[in-house]
Scaffold this active site. Sequence first.
Site, mmCIF file in Angstrom:
data_model
loop_
_atom_site.group_PDB
_atom_site.id
_atom_site.type_symbol
_atom_site.label_atom_id
_atom_site.label_comp_id
_atom_site.label_asym_id
_atom_site.label_seq_id
_atom_site.Cartn_x
_atom_site.Cartn_y
_atom_site.Cartn_z
ATOM 1 C CG ASP A 167 -10.730 -0.906 1.621
ATOM 2 O OD1 ASP A 167 -10.163 0.211 1.679
ATOM 3 O OD2 ASP A 167 -10.123 -1.947 1.328
ATOM 4 C CG HIS A 168 -10.167 4.683 4.319
ATOM 5 N ND1 HIS A 168 -9.516 3.831 5.176
ATOM 6 C CD2 HIS A 168 -9.209 5.479 3.783
ATOM 7 C CE1 HIS A 168 -8.222 4.087 5.157
ATOM 8 N NE2 HIS A 168 -8.007 5.082 4.332
ATOM 9 C CG HIS A 230 -6.451 0.042 2.420
ATOM 10 N ND1 HIS A 230 -7.812 0.128 2.615
ATOM 11 C CD2 HIS A 230 -5.886 0.564 3.539
ATOM 12 C CE1 HIS A 230 -8.049 0.680 3.795
ATOM 13 N NE2 HIS A 230 -6.899 0.950 4.370
#
Length: 476
Positions: A167-168, A230
């Site tokens: 999950d960037h 996110h």
Amino acid sequence: MPFTLVVYGATGDLASRKLFPALYTLYREGALDDWRMIGFARREWNDDTFRSEISKSLDRSGFDSTARDAFLSRCSYIRSEFDDPKGYASLAESISDQRELIHYLATTPDNYRKIVERLGAAGLARLRSAATRVVVEKPFGRDGNEAQKLNRYIAERFDEESIFRIDHYLGKETVQNIAVFRFGNSIFEPVWNNAHIEFVEITVAEAVGVETRAAYFEKSGALRDMVQNHILQLLALVAMEPPSSLTADAIRDEKVKVFRSLRSLDSAAIARDTVRAQYGAGIVEGNSVPAYRDEKGVSPGSVAETYAALKIHLDSWRWAGVPFIIRTGKRLSRRLSEITVHFKAPPIDLFPRGWTGGNKLVFRIQPDEGLTLYLDTKIPGLQDKSRSVSMDFLYGTGFGIPSPEAYERLLLDALIGDGTLYTRRDEVESSWAFIDPIRKAWDENVSPLRSYEAGLSGPSESVQLPLSFGKTWRRL
């Protein structure tokens, strides 16, 4: 430890825009020593073609040509379909058993299972003598049932500590700073609870539209694309209890507790406390833009939401009675990702006030990463009037160096085997358990699909979420 990184889908946009520049930056900064990268994809490329395309992705940022050439010499390419055993046999022949092996699945989700299956059959998964890891991009399933099946499927071939679900957002500096800010500063943790915090607001807004992702977004929508991963991860970092240590599992244990404390929403609550909408035509940053349904690749009758807003409660001792309001959308007035913690007003209002917004702490994730603390202070003069002032911290000016890209940190952590900033199996499944009933109710039109004009702050119906407890959203 020497390693080989294999990028599946190496000819795609993600690899070009994010992975190759991130790996090059790590190489240039001396974080990599004995390594190789192999691109694995379906296009009819060879080593020279692959290196040329990597070079183009590096040229966008003006990288040094000498270092670039040395970097490219370590890169090679295997052309194969993702379900062709011959491609994986060629891959196995080119890999040393003494090197750690990292598989990066930079493909569309429909290829995950076939790649993992072939890796297991080719002996490139759990049974190798050297460490082997697999990095899986989001979305991790389309619902909880699919996520559980995918988890079980991958777990048959890789150990849980070898599975890195990316999950960037967790790689962004300000996101990492949430835990440091809370648990590294003794003045804040004592007031981080329902006795002092009135509500928490999380906004992830984009000015861009669906762009080239229409095929994906038609199946996903904002709830799956942004909220399930996110935004719930951001919420967990704000709401989690202090971990017993900074190990990956200790931190992820606390995040799972947050997800399990999310109050389930029944049909009445979904109708009242959630808003879904789709952008219409409008003006964004001075340019006329089409409605979502007029975008290339979008169905004229599409019901995919480009905006989602929810009011959430946590049934936990620390957060009982504190609303969390979240919103995300495309084609809004500007690009902005931030978390705002709104503190309660003093019990007695002693001072006449000028303009005041109350005490707030804002974590700015993008753009202009940093923190802002809003305080009330006396206005100079003969009267005891107060107004709100801000204390700002910017990463760029505070440290004098630019923050690393999120993929640089996340890629390095995968290479060294640190899963702290990656999501664990039970995190994914417990977050889906909260999202699934909302998605199902939206599909049944329990909360009607609204519309909003592109370039504004979203649908008018979303105003009711904070208004239900006497507040408003921060201005976009």
